[in-house]
Write a protein that holds these residues in place. Structure first.
Motif, PDB file in Angstrom:
ATOM      1  N   PRO A  80     -10.820   5.865  15.163  1.00 24.24           N
ATOM      2  CA  PRO A  80     -10.494   7.111  15.863  1.00 24.24           C
ATOM      3  C   PRO A  80      -9.035   7.153  16.309  1.00 24.24           C
ATOM      4  O   PRO A  80      -8.520   6.196  16.883  1.00 24.24           O
ATOM      5  CB  PRO A  80     -11.439   7.091  17.071  1.00 24.24           C
ATOM      6  N   GLY A  81      -8.375   8.264  16.004  1.00 21.46           N
ATOM      7  CA  GLY A  81      -6.999   8.457  16.436  1.00 21.46           C
ATOM      8  C   GLY A  81      -5.951   7.841  15.544  1.00 21.46           C
ATOM      9  O   GLY A  81      -4.767   7.869  15.883  1.00 21.46           O
ATOM     10  N   GLN A  82      -6.346   7.305  14.374  1.00 23.30           N
ATOM     11  CA  GLN A  82      -5.382   6.622  13.515  1.00 23.30           C
ATOM     12  C   GLN A  82      -5.108   7.378  12.216  1.00 23.30           C
ATOM     13  O   GLN A  82      -4.724   6.788  11.216  1.00 23.30           O
ATOM     14  CB  GLN A  82      -5.859   5.202  13.212  1.00 23.30           C
ATOM     15  N   SER A  83      -5.290   8.694  12.230  1.00 24.00           N
ATOM     16  CA  SER A  83      -4.994   9.477  11.032  1.00 24.00           C
ATOM     17  C   SER A  83      -3.928  10.522  11.342  1.00 24.00           C
ATOM     18  O   SER A  83      -3.668  10.846  12.502  1.00 24.00           O
ATOM     19  CB  SER A  83      -6.264  10.166  10.516  1.00 24.00           C
ATOM     20  N   ASN A  84      -3.289  11.018  10.280  1.00 23.26           N
ATOM     21  CA  ASN A  84      -2.359  12.135  10.423  1.00 23.26           C
ATOM     22  C   ASN A  84      -3.172  13.404  10.585  1.00 23.26           C
ATOM     23  O   ASN A  84      -4.048  13.688   9.765  1.00 23.26           O
ATOM     24  CB  ASN A  84      -1.467  12.252   9.181  1.00 23.26           C
ATOM     25  N   LEU A  85      -2.887  14.168  11.610  1.00 27.02           N
ATOM     26  CA  LEU A  85      -3.734  15.310  11.924  1.00 27.02           C
ATOM     27  C   LEU A  85      -2.950  16.619  11.886  1.00 27.02           C
ATOM     28  O   LEU A  85      -1.934  16.766  12.574  1.00 27.02           O
ATOM     29  CB  LEU A  85      -4.353  15.137  13.314  1.00 27.02           C
ATOM     30  N   LEU A  86      -3.430  17.542  11.067  1.00 24.25           N
ATOM     31  CA  LEU A  86      -2.966  18.920  11.152  1.00 24.25           C
ATOM     32  C   LEU A  86      -3.568  19.497  12.426  1.00 24.25           C
ATOM     33  O   LEU A  86      -4.788  19.503  12.593  1.00 24.25           O
ATOM     34  CB  LEU A  86      -3.438  19.721   9.935  1.00 24.25           C
ATOM     35  N   LYS A 126     -19.865  16.571  11.898  1.00 24.59           N
ATOM     36  CA  LYS A 126     -18.949  15.491  11.524  1.00 24.59           C
ATOM     37  C   LYS A 126     -17.664  15.519  12.349  1.00 24.59           C
ATOM     38  O   LYS A 126     -16.862  14.590  12.270  1.00 24.59           O
ATOM     39  CB  LYS A 126     -18.617  15.565  10.029  1.00 24.59           C
ATOM     40  N   TRP A 127     -17.468  16.577  13.115  1.00 23.29           N
ATOM     41  CA  TRP A 127     -16.291  16.665  13.980  1.00 23.29           C
ATOM     42  C   TRP A 127     -16.602  15.950  15.293  1.00 23.29           C
ATOM     43  O   TRP A 127     -17.673  16.106  15.865  1.00 23.29           O
ATOM     44  CB  TRP A 127     -15.930  18.121  14.259  1.00 23.29           C
ATOM     45  N   THR A 128     -15.649  15.171  15.776  1.00 23.57           N
ATOM     46  CA  THR A 128     -15.817  14.519  17.076  1.00 23.57           C
ATOM     47  C   THR A 128     -15.340  15.453  18.184  1.00 23.57           C
ATOM     48  O   THR A 128     -14.527  16.353  17.952  1.00 23.57           O
ATOM     49  CB  THR A 128     -15.032  13.201  17.153  1.00 23.57           C
ATOM     50  N   ILE A 129     -15.858  15.232  19.377  1.00 22.54           N
ATOM     51  CA  ILE A 129     -15.522  16.072  20.529  1.00 22.54           C
ATOM     52  C   ILE A 129     -14.962  15.192  21.638  1.00 22.54           C
ATOM     53  O   ILE A 129     -15.571  14.187  22.009  1.00 22.54           O
ATOM     54  CB  ILE A 129     -16.760  16.831  21.039  1.00 22.54           C
ATOM     55  N   GLU A 130     -13.798  15.565  22.147  1.00 17.88           N
ATOM     56  CA  GLU A 130     -13.189  14.852  23.270  1.00 17.88           C
ATOM     57  C   GLU A 130     -12.912  15.837  24.402  1.00 17.88           C
ATOM     58  O   GLU A 130     -12.509  16.974  24.161  1.00 17.88           O
ATOM     59  CB  GLU A 130     -11.867  14.194  22.856  1.00 17.88           C
ATOM     60  N   TRP A 131     -13.137  15.371  25.618  1.00 17.35           N
ATOM     61  CA  TRP A 131     -12.805  16.151  26.812  1.00 17.35           C
ATOM     62  C   TRP A 131     -11.603  15.505  27.493  1.00 17.35           C
ATOM     63  O   TRP A 131     -11.588  14.294  27.706  1.00 17.35           O
ATOM     64  CB  TRP A 131     -13.972  16.161  27.793  1.00 17.35           C
ATOM     65  N   HIS A 132     -10.614  16.305  27.835  1.00 19.51           N
ATOM     66  CA  HIS A 132      -9.500  15.845  28.659  1.00 19.51           C
ATOM     67  C   HIS A 132      -9.535  16.656  29.956  1.00 19.51           C
ATOM     68  O   HIS A 132      -9.149  17.825  29.980  1.00 19.51           O
ATOM     69  CB  HIS A 132      -8.170  16.038  27.928  1.00 19.51           C
ATOM     70  N   PHE A 152      -9.825  21.611  35.374  1.00 20.26           N
ATOM     71  CA  PHE A 152      -9.368  22.105  34.074  1.00 20.26           C
ATOM     72  C   PHE A 152      -9.920  21.173  32.999  1.00 20.26           C
ATOM     73  O   PHE A 152      -9.963  19.952  33.191  1.00 20.26           O
ATOM     74  CB  PHE A 152      -7.840  22.134  34.002  1.00 20.26           C
ATOM     75  N   ALA A 153     -10.325  21.753  31.879  1.00 17.86           N
ATOM     76  CA  ALA A 153     -10.939  20.950  30.813  1.00 17.86           C
ATOM     77  C   ALA A 153     -10.391  21.365  29.454  1.00 17.86           C
ATOM     78  O   ALA A 153     -10.609  22.493  29.006  1.00 17.86           O
ATOM     79  CB  ALA A 153     -12.457  21.106  30.840  1.00 17.86           C
ATOM     80  N   ASN A 154      -9.669  20.451  28.821  1.00 21.66           N
ATOM     81  CA  ASN A 154      -9.217  20.660  27.447  1.00 21.66           C
ATOM     82  C   ASN A 154     -10.244  20.059  26.495  1.00 21.66           C
ATOM     83  O   ASN A 154     -10.776  18.974  26.745  1.00 21.66           O
ATOM     84  CB  ASN A 154      -7.869  19.986  27.206  1.00 21.66           C
ATOM     85  N   LEU A 155     -10.496  20.753  25.404  1.00 18.08           N
ATOM     86  CA  LEU A 155     -11.437  20.271  24.395  1.00 18.08           C
ATOM     87  C   LEU A 155     -10.695  20.000  23.097  1.00 18.08           C
ATOM     88  O   LEU A 155      -9.908  20.831  22.632  1.00 18.08           O
ATOM     89  CB  LEU A 155     -12.535  21.307  24.164  1.00 18.08           C
ATOM     90  N   ILE A 156     -10.948  18.822  22.524  1.00 12.38           N
ATOM     91  CA  ILE A 156     -10.306  18.427  21.271  1.00 12.38           C
ATOM     92  C   ILE A 156     -11.395  18.127  20.247  1.00 12.38           C
ATOM     93  O   ILE A 156     -12.251  17.263  20.465  1.00 12.38           O
ATOM     94  CB  ILE A 156      -9.406  17.196  21.461  1.00 12.38           C
ATOM     95  N   PHE A 157     -11.355  18.851  19.149  1.00 10.20           N
ATOM     96  CA  PHE A 157     -12.325  18.673  18.066  1.00 10.20           C
ATOM     97  C   PHE A 157     -11.582  18.100  16.863  1.00 10.20           C
ATOM     98  O   PHE A 157     -10.618  18.702  16.382  1.00 10.20           O
ATOM     99  CB  PHE A 157     -12.979  20.012  17.718  1.00 10.20           C
ATOM    100  N   LYS A 158     -12.039  16.937  16.377  1.00 11.89           N
ATOM    101  CA  LYS A 158     -11.324  16.239  15.305  1.00 11.89           C
ATOM    102  C   LYS A 158     -12.221  16.010  14.095  1.00 11.89           C
ATOM    103  O   LYS A 158     -13.409  15.731  14.226  1.00 11.89           O
ATOM    104  CB  LYS A 158     -10.821  14.875  15.785  1.00 11.89           C
ATOM    105  N   ARG A 159     -11.585  16.114  12.933  1.00 10.74           N
ATOM    106  CA  ARG A 159     -12.249  15.779  11.657  1.00 10.74           C
ATOM    107  C   ARG A 159     -11.350  14.793  10.942  1.00 10.74           C
ATOM    108  O   ARG A 159     -10.386  15.169  10.279  1.00 10.74           O
ATOM    109  CB  ARG A 159     -12.441  17.048  10.835  1.00 10.74           C
ATOM    110  N   GLU A 160     -11.636  13.509  11.120  1.00 10.45           N
ATOM    111  CA  GLU A 160     -10.808  12.454  10.552  1.00 10.45           C
ATOM    112  C   GLU A 160     -11.504  11.824   9.351  1.00 10.45           C
ATOM    113  O   GLU A 160     -12.729  11.923   9.206  1.00 10.45           O
ATOM    114  CB  GLU A 160     -10.520  11.386  11.607  1.00 10.45           C
ATOM    115  N   ILE A 188      -8.501  20.481  16.296  1.00  9.46           N
ATOM    116  CA  ILE A 188      -8.360  21.774  16.961  1.00  9.46           C
ATOM    117  C   ILE A 188      -8.395  21.538  18.463  1.00  9.46           C
ATOM    118  O   ILE A 188      -9.329  20.920  18.986  1.00  9.46           O
ATOM    119  CB  ILE A 188      -9.477  22.739  16.531  1.00  9.46           C
ATOM    120  N   LEU A 189      -7.357  22.003  19.146  1.00  5.80           N
ATOM    121  CA  LEU A 189      -7.254  21.866  20.595  1.00  5.80           C
ATOM    122  C   LEU A 189      -7.506  23.225  21.237  1.00  5.80           C
ATOM    123  O   LEU A 189      -6.808  24.199  20.934  1.00  5.80           O
ATOM    124  CB  LEU A 189      -5.865  21.367  21.004  1.00  5.80           C
ATOM    125  N   LEU A 190      -8.501  23.291  22.102  1.00  5.62           N
ATOM    126  CA  LEU A 190      -8.779  24.492  22.884  1.00  5.62           C
ATOM    127  C   LEU A 190      -8.488  24.140  24.339  1.00  5.62           C
ATOM    128  O   LEU A 190      -9.198  23.345  24.951  1.00  5.62           O
ATOM    129  CB  LEU A 190     -10.227  24.940  22.674  1.00  5.62           C
TER     130      LEU A 190
END
Length: 213
Positions: A122-128, A86-92, A108-116, A191-193
């Motif tokens: 996508p991207g319209q919630s308050n995120l811890l 249920k977590w989405t995965i984004e690559w930057h 370089f590759a940043n990984l962003i895992f989101k549970r909204e 979670i940002l790795l």
């Protein structure tokens, strides 16, 4: 009627609500013993001899742009795809020249895992937001960087799995109560790795924070 959650589970859910509702950020706030006792035991996840755990597979050199970095990225992605679908995965992704690469661009590759919440765009919630970098130092050769920063990455993976069912419960209860749909109440976790935090030669404004900048 919904079954009651366990005492520990209920406390974790309450704390998660409070964390996500917090407006101000407080760093280095002491945690009580009772709070710390509610943290799930990582067990074999952080066992350095458990090749199927979360930590052992990334106890390798992870210099940006190397095979070690690629293996680490694969470990992260496979974990979330398999265990937390249920977590989405984004690559930057980005590239940059470094003091040791000459004219060659290092990836370089940043990984962003989101549970909204499931009802938001996508991207319209308050995120811890929880963050760690995963790259290791270029020198000395073979440097692993267990505490800086393989272990923090594995801990965040463990956190994601531990809180996932409580995030699901929170979203379900909010939907039942009609609380979703407002900026203040649409809460989630990311979670940002990050890649490229370490300097290749000496820490300066130019030689550091390549991907994580």
């Amino acid at each position: 009627m919904k079954p009651n959650v366990s005492l520990a589970g209920g406390h974790i859910l309450v704390y998660l609500h409070l964390l996500l509702l917090a407006v101000h950020i407080t760093a280095y706030k002491p945690l009580s013993d009772s709070f710390l006792k509610l943290i799930p035991d990582a067990g074999a996840d952080l066992d350095i001899n458990n090749d199927k755990g979360l930590l052992a597979p990334i106890l390798i050199p992870r210099v940006s742009g190397t095979q070690g970095a690629l293996k680490t990225q694969e470990h992260f992605v496979n974990f979330f795809k398999k265990e937390l679908p249920k977590w989405t995965i984004e690559w930057h992704n980005s590239t940059s020249k470094t003091p040791v690469s000459g004219n060659k661009e290092v990836p370089f590759a940043n990984l962003i895992f989101k549970r909204e919440p499931p009802w938001v765009k996508p991207g319209q919630s308050n995120l811890l937001t929880l963050v760690a970098h995963y790259d290791s130092k270029y020198t000395p050769e073979g440097f692993i960087g267990a505490t800086d920063s393989a272990a923090p990455c594995a801990m965040l993976m463990h956190v994601a799995r531990s809180i996932d069912k409580y995030v699901t419960q929170m979203h379900d209860e909010m939907a039942d109560l009609g609380e979703g749909g407002t900026v203040a109440m649409d809460m989630g976790v990311q979670i940002l790795l990050l890649d490229g935090e370490e300097a290749f030669v000496r820490w300066t404004d130019e030689d550091s924070l390549y991907g994580s900048r």
